[in-house]
Design an enzyme around this catalytic site. Structure first.
Site, PDB file in Angstrom:
ATOM      1  N   CYS A  83       0.863  -1.179   0.000  1.00 43.15           N
ATOM      2  CA  CYS A  83       0.000   0.000   0.000  1.00 43.15           C
ATOM      3  C   CYS A  83       0.901   1.230   0.000  1.00 43.15           C
ATOM      4  CB  CYS A  83      -0.895  -0.011   1.237  1.00 43.15           C
ATOM      5  SG  CYS A  83      -1.891   1.487   1.419  1.00 43.15           S
ATOM      6  N   CYS A  86       0.433   3.172   3.634  1.00 44.13           N
ATOM      7  CA  CYS A  86       0.885   2.643   4.932  1.00 44.13           C
ATOM      8  C   CYS A  86       1.916   1.517   4.818  1.00 44.13           C
ATOM      9  CB  CYS A  86      -0.320   2.169   5.736  1.00 44.13           C
ATOM     10  SG  CYS A  86      -1.127   0.698   5.062  1.00 44.13           S
ATOM     11  N   CYS A 132      -7.236  -1.237   1.409  1.00 43.56           N
ATOM     12  CA  CYS A 132      -6.198  -1.689   2.329  1.00 43.56           C
ATOM     13  C   CYS A 132      -6.846  -1.796   3.707  1.00 43.56           C
ATOM     14  CB  CYS A 132      -5.040  -0.685   2.358  1.00 43.56           C
ATOM     15  SG  CYS A 132      -3.815  -1.064   3.639  1.00 43.56           S
ATOM     16  N   CYS A 135      -5.130   0.808   6.514  1.00 45.95           N
ATOM     17  CA  CYS A 135      -5.384   2.257   6.527  1.00 45.95           C
ATOM     18  C   CYS A 135      -6.704   2.660   5.864  1.00 45.95           C
ATOM     19  CB  CYS A 135      -4.229   3.013   5.875  1.00 45.95           C
ATOM     20  SG  CYS A 135      -4.110   2.784   4.090  1.00 45.95           S
ATOM     21  N   CYS A 155      -8.145  -5.439  -9.923  1.00 40.62           N
ATOM     22  CA  CYS A 155      -7.751  -4.390 -10.858  1.00 40.62           C
ATOM     23  C   CYS A 155      -7.425  -3.151 -10.020  1.00 40.62           C
ATOM     24  CB  CYS A 155      -8.914  -4.130 -11.819  1.00 40.62           C
ATOM     25  SG  CYS A 155      -8.516  -3.025 -13.163  1.00 40.62           S
TER      26      CYS A 155
END
Length: 167
Positions: A83, A86, A132, A135, A155
């Protein structure tokens, strides 16, 4: 008569989209994003200070980058996609595939514990949004038209990812 054909075609397309999404919903465990406590919690001002304008738009405002704009589309290196907000490990290069959609695509996350799928009714469509879990950053969407073994296509927006090359 032309208008009637157009209406029938649009209804058929809408049916395909919603059918595809509902199939993906059955394959991926979903959660209600508002009920999930986040390990990383920051104010919007803190996110704006840490992320680029494009990253903020995608990750925090649930935007979408232009197709074919991410260098990750052509990335063939071995490693882990994290991510961008984070740095939670999300996907392995081993599950990345060329979907032809213009966005980096994967058929399986590294761990179901690191990603979350929520219903997205924006833009007049019904889709499964990928977030995610750490976060709450918007990563992209998941569809049920991917390759085996999962049949899923995560995607993702390349700007929502970082890449850690395997040594």
């Amino acid at each position: 008569m032309r208008k009637m054909r157009l209406v029938v075609l649009l209804c058929a397309l809408f049916g395909l989209v919603t059918s595809s999404c509902s199939q993906a919903q059955k394959k991926v465990a979903k959660t209600n994003e508002t009920s999930v406590p986040r390990q990383v919690q920051k104010t919007e001002a803190e996110w704006k200070a840490e992320l680029s304008q494009q990253q903020y738009y995608v990750l925090r405002e649930k935007g979408t980058e232009r197709p074919y704009s991410s260098p990750f589309n052509k990335n063939k290196d071995k490693g882990t996609y994290l991510c961008a907000a984070c740095r939670t490990p999300l996907f392995s290069s081993e599950t990345k595939f060329e979907s032809g959609t213009g966005w980096p695509s994967f058929y399986k996350p590294l761990s179901e514990k690191n990603v979350e799928v929520a219903l997205d009714n924006s833009a007049g469509m019904v889709r499964d949004e990928v977030l995610c879990r750490t976060c709450g950053g918007h990563l992209g969407h998941v569809f049920d038209d991917g390759p085996k073994p999962t049949g899923l296509r995560y995607c993702l927006n390349g700007v929502a990812l970082r890449f850690e090359k395997k040594e």
